[in-house]
Write a protein that holds these residues in place. Structure first.
Motif, PDB file in Angstrom:
ATOM      1  N   THR A   1       0.823  -1.207   0.000  1.00 46.53           N
ATOM      2  CA  THR A   1       0.000   0.000   0.000  1.00 46.53           C
ATOM      3  C   THR A   1       0.858   1.259   0.000  1.00 46.53           C
ATOM      4  O   THR A   1       0.536   2.250  -0.661  1.00 46.53           O
ATOM      5  CB  THR A   1      -0.951   0.002   1.208  1.00 46.53           C
ATOM      6  OG1 THR A   1      -1.776  -1.168   1.159  1.00 46.53           O
ATOM      7  CG2 THR A   1      -1.840   1.239   1.206  1.00 46.53           C
TER       8      THR A   1
ATOM      9  N   ASN B   1       0.644   4.185  -2.732  1.00 49.94           N
ATOM     10  CA  ASN B   1       0.416   5.581  -2.376  1.00 49.94           C
ATOM     11  C   ASN B   1       1.505   6.482  -2.951  1.00 49.94           C
ATOM     12  O   ASN B   1       1.240   7.619  -3.365  1.00 49.94           O
ATOM     13  CB  ASN B   1       0.357   5.743  -0.856  1.00 49.94           C
ATOM     14  CG  ASN B   1      -0.977   5.299  -0.272  1.00 49.94           C
ATOM     15  OD1 ASN B   1      -2.021   5.424  -0.919  1.00 49.94           O
ATOM     16  ND2 ASN B   1      -0.955   4.779   0.941  1.00 49.94           N
TER      17      ASN B   1
ATOM     18  N   VAL C   1       0.808   7.260  -6.578  1.00 46.53           N
ATOM     19  CA  VAL C   1      -0.176   8.336  -6.707  1.00 46.53           C
ATOM     20  C   VAL C   1       0.476   9.692  -6.475  1.00 46.53           C
ATOM     21  O   VAL C   1       0.251  10.646  -7.234  1.00 46.53           O
ATOM     22  CB  VAL C   1      -1.341   8.114  -5.722  1.00 46.53           C
ATOM     23  CG1 VAL C   1      -2.267   9.332  -5.695  1.00 46.53           C
ATOM     24  CG2 VAL C   1      -2.126   6.865  -6.094  1.00 46.53           C
ATOM     25  N   SER C   2       1.311   9.789  -5.453  1.00 46.57           N
ATOM     26  CA  SER C   2       1.977  11.065  -5.145  1.00 46.57           C
ATOM     27  C   SER C   2       2.893  11.496  -6.282  1.00 46.57           C
ATOM     28  O   SER C   2       2.938  12.681  -6.646  1.00 46.57           O
ATOM     29  CB  SER C   2       2.772  10.942  -3.839  1.00 46.57           C
ATOM     30  OG  SER C   2       1.916  10.698  -2.744  1.00 46.57           O
TER      31      SER C   2
ATOM     32  N   LYS D   1      -1.689   5.786 -12.004  1.00 53.57           N
ATOM     33  CA  LYS D   1      -2.370   6.280 -10.807  1.00 53.57           C
ATOM     34  C   LYS D   1      -3.668   5.511 -10.579  1.00 53.57           C
ATOM     35  O   LYS D   1      -3.964   5.085  -9.445  1.00 53.57           O
ATOM     36  CB  LYS D   1      -2.643   7.775 -10.932  1.00 53.57           C
ATOM     37  CG  LYS D   1      -3.394   8.369  -9.743  1.00 53.57           C
ATOM     38  CD  LYS D   1      -3.611   9.869  -9.904  1.00 53.57           C
ATOM     39  CE  LYS D   1      -4.418  10.429  -8.737  1.00 53.57           C
ATOM     40  NZ  LYS D   1      -4.625  11.908  -8.859  1.00 53.57           N
TER      41      LYS D   1
ATOM     42  N   ILE E   1      -4.507   3.032  -7.299  1.00 54.26           N
ATOM     43  CA  ILE E   1      -5.710   3.172  -6.471  1.00 54.26           C
ATOM     44  C   ILE E   1      -6.482   1.863  -6.464  1.00 54.26           C
ATOM     45  O   ILE E   1      -6.973   1.412  -5.420  1.00 54.26           O
ATOM     46  CB  ILE E   1      -6.572   4.340  -6.986  1.00 54.26           C
ATOM     47  CG1 ILE E   1      -5.841   5.669  -6.750  1.00 54.26           C
ATOM     48  CG2 ILE E   1      -7.941   4.345  -6.314  1.00 54.26           C
ATOM     49  CD1 ILE E   1      -6.476   6.847  -7.441  1.00 54.26           C
TER      50      ILE E   1
ATOM     51  N   GLY F   1      -5.057  -0.458  -3.971  1.00 53.73           N
ATOM     52  CA  GLY F   1      -5.093  -0.156  -2.543  1.00 53.73           C
ATOM     53  C   GLY F   1      -4.708   1.241  -2.136  1.00 53.73           C
ATOM     54  O   GLY F   1      -4.821   1.595  -0.953  1.00 53.73           O
ATOM     55  N   ALA F   2      -4.246   2.077  -3.058  1.00 59.47           N
ATOM     56  CA  ALA F   2      -3.843   3.437  -2.695  1.00 59.47           C
ATOM     57  C   ALA F   2      -5.065   4.316  -2.475  1.00 59.47           C
ATOM     58  O   ALA F   2      -6.151   4.059  -3.000  1.00 59.47           O
ATOM     59  CB  ALA F   2      -2.954   4.040  -3.769  1.00 59.47           C
ATOM     60  N   SER F   3      -4.880   5.356  -1.711  1.00 63.69           N
ATOM     61  CA  SER F   3      -5.917   6.378  -1.573  1.00 63.69           C
ATOM     62  C   SER F   3      -5.587   7.529  -2.521  1.00 63.69           C
ATOM     63  O   SER F   3      -4.502   7.578  -3.085  1.00 63.69           O
ATOM     64  CB  SER F   3      -5.968   6.881  -0.122  1.00 63.69           C
ATOM     65  OG  SER F   3      -4.688   7.365   0.290  1.00 63.69           O
ATOM     66  N   GLY F   4      -6.526   8.446  -2.695  1.00 64.47           N
ATOM     67  CA  GLY F   4      -6.215   9.610  -3.514  1.00 64.47           C
ATOM     68  C   GLY F   4      -7.059   9.751  -4.750  1.00 64.47           C
ATOM     69  O   GLY F   4      -6.689  10.517  -5.650  1.00 64.47           O
ATOM     70  N   GLY F   5      -8.201   9.082  -4.815  1.00 67.34           N
ATOM     71  CA  GLY F   5      -9.050   9.247  -5.985  1.00 67.34           C
ATOM     72  C   GLY F   5      -9.861   8.009  -6.272  1.00 67.34           C
ATOM     73  O   GLY F   5      -9.895   7.063  -5.487  1.00 67.34           O
ATOM     74  N   ASP F   6     -10.507   8.006  -7.429  1.00 69.82           N
ATOM     75  CA  ASP F   6     -11.368   6.908  -7.846  1.00 69.82           C
ATOM     76  C   ASP F   6     -10.848   6.355  -9.166  1.00 69.82           C
ATOM     77  O   ASP F   6     -10.754   7.091 -10.154  1.00 69.82           O
ATOM     78  CB  ASP F   6     -12.798   7.410  -8.010  1.00 69.82           C
ATOM     79  CG  ASP F   6     -13.746   6.309  -8.432  1.00 69.82           C
ATOM     80  OD1 ASP F   6     -13.930   6.126  -9.654  1.00 69.82           O
ATOM     81  OD2 ASP F   6     -14.289   5.632  -7.552  1.00 69.82           O
TER      82      ASP F   6
END
Length: 541
Positions: free
Chosen positions: A236, A240, A243-244, A441, A445, A448-453
């Protein structure tokens, strides 16, 4: 080889590439041997700036070639194949074995790729060494090139030989495991991010070399694949970070751009993160028929095509692909009618086609009117007349092929992303593109990453490309979307392995290779094993 070899060698020269032999497997002194240090030891490179320039120039040929890295990454998948047509493109099976997954450790393109990128690693290490007194930016460029090149070796072969710059040829290079190499690459790319300049989107000159965004893109690519290299499931924290990194690239102005095929012209755009001045001719001529695109004497080389199953992933009618049809933008289309000659500035050259002329004063550009994307069905000249095969029949590209051998001149759908109407040898080959980062990206997600759909991100791209939004995105959907967006751009093998699909069945794959997980790695070349006893052949070979 094929009768078109002379034209290929001309292309290779124009793109600073190297001349290679398709079938000569004889061991030479340069095979699998790192450059030697001087007898007095390593004292640093004399001109680190020139050394970095040469590394970039060497990569032009490595990227621009239709063999080697490109072949291992694309022809080995469901995306591209090179069927034998009579005796043309036979080459002792060097192309067919890639698509059917029956390659061996003596395959010439496997050896060439191994040598090229291992040598990049060593020569970049020479610049990085403190005795070379390189500037911080030169070191950052060298670390980017070393990180990328080591990633190629790690990704394709699963192990990486590494020689220190002051070790002589009497010392066998130590061998990094895949996990060790991944850590090495991540460290190099992290350092490169810190030392490379910020280059904003639409900077045509700046994006020619590595920038902070290019290193961020490559680090995101490695992290997205890291669980393949180290075992287990996606972490995870890694997802993440992907995404960053993509968000930081977007923050520099890189973004999706409408007008899909406009991206692949020699102009600035918001999508191109890194490109090299390597001629795009191999991407054009290797697929077009002999009688197409007279920008080069003798026309195309009539080789590369795609499978019906890959074509069918795109939205649109199954058996036709004409301009103005109901297909999504990325599938392109074949022009049907005539295209009038337009010369608003009276210079004798068409305003919309590089080199386009009207020698017979019929109001139309001379030559064939090559479409974009996937060329299926009858092909036409600019004046609207039908193109013909060499025996005189209609040039009507078929959706299906009889096999890897026994093909005619017109079997198979042809694939065009770079188009000769923008120049047959345009030196502008895209390596990293923001749409790829955008989909990375979404995948992070999904993993398992956060930050959007993830579904919203994929649909943002699909709507821009004229495709119907999806209700929800699965892993299978994401792999297909990457195929639709990134075909012919080096990434298909890497993507299929990450999604567990590289060993599945597709048309013309050898039955014994179906489900063989050993094929996820290429074999260590025979010559490399002979020269370095620390290497161990990969399982299954």
């Amino acid at each position: 080889m094929k009768r078109e070899q002379l034209k290929k060698l001309m292309l290779v020269t124009l793109s600073s590439a190297f001349v290679l032999s398709c079938t000569d497997l004889e061991i030479t002194e340069s095979d699998s041997i790192f450059p030697e240090t001087s007898t007095g030891g390593f004292d640093g490179v004399n001109d680190p700036g020139s050394s970095v320039d040469q590394l970039y120039n060497d990569m032009n040929g490595q990227f621009g070639d239709q063999a080697n890295l490109f072949a291992l990454s694309e022809v080995s998948t469901d995306e591209l194949l090179v069927p034998t047509r009579g005796t043309d493109w036979g080459d002792n099976g060097i192309w067919r074995t890639l698509h059917s997954h029956t390659w061996s450790p003596s395959h010439q393109y496997i050896l060439n790729t191994w040598n090229q990128f291992n040598q990049n690693v060593f020569r970049a290490s020479e610049v990085i060494d403190s005795r070379s007194n390189a500037t911080a930016e030169q070191v950052a460029n060298a670390k980017f090139i070393r990180g990328f090149s080591m990633w190629v070796v790690m990704d394709l072969f699963g192990q990486v030989p590494f020689r220190e710059v002051d070790e002589g040829p009497e010392i066998s290079p130590r061998v990094l495991t895949r996990a060790e190499a991944a850590d090495f690459v991540i460290s190099d790319l992290t350092d490169a991010i810190a030392g490379l300049p910020v280059v904003n989107a639409n900077d045509l000159a700046g994006t020619q070399r590595a920038s902070k965004a290019a290193a961020q893109y490559m680090l995101a690519k490695v992290l997205l694949n890291k669980h393949i290299y180290t075992g287990g499931t996606p972490d995870t924290g890694d997802m993440n970070q992907v995404v960053s990194l993509v968000d930081e690239i977007n923050g520099a102005g890189f973004d999706l751009q409408e007008g899909f095929f406009d991206i692949f012209t020699e102009t600035a755009d918001s999508e191109t993160i890194w490109w090299r001045p390597a001629a795009v001719g191999n991407r054009i001529w290797n697929t077009l028929h002999y009688n197409m695109a007279p920008e080069i004497t003798g026309g195309g080389w009539n080789g590369f095509t795609t499978l019906a199953e890959f074509y069918d992933m795109f939205e649109g009618p199954s058996d036709s692909n004409v301009e103005g049809g109901a297909q999504e933008e990325r599938r392109g289309g074949v022009p049907l009618g005539g295209t009038p000659f337009v010369d608003n500035n009276d210079d004798g050259v068409d305003d919309n086609v590089v080199g386009g002329v009207d020698n017979n004063d019929d109001g139309f550009i001379d030559g064939s009117n090559v479409g974009y994307g996937f060329l299926l069905g009858q092909q036409y000249n600019y004046n609207g007349s039908k193109l013909k095969t060499r025996p005189g029949g209609d040039l009507n590209f078929t959706k299906s092929l009889p096999g890897l051998v026994g093909n005619g001149e017109d079997t198979g759908i042809r694939v065009i992303k770079y188009n000769p109407r923008h120049g047959g040898f345009t030196p502008h080959l895209i390596i990293f593109r923001y749409a790829d980062a955008h989909l990375m990206k979404a995948e992070a997600i999904l993993r398992g990453a956060s930050g959007g759909d993830a579904t919203a991100l994929v649909n943002e791209l699909r709507v821009l490309r004229g495709a119907t939004p999806l209700g929800s995105v699965t892993e299978a959907d994401l792999l297909e979307e990457r195929g639709r967006e990134l075909y012919d751009e080096f990434w298909r093998r890497n993507d299929m392995i990450r999604f567990g699909q590289f060993t599945r069945n597709w048309e013309f794959k050898d039955e014994a290779a179906i489900g063989d997980e050993n094929k996820n790695l290429y074999p260590i070349p025979v010559n490399a094993l002979l020269s370095n006893p620390n290497l161990v052949q990969n399982p299954g070979y």
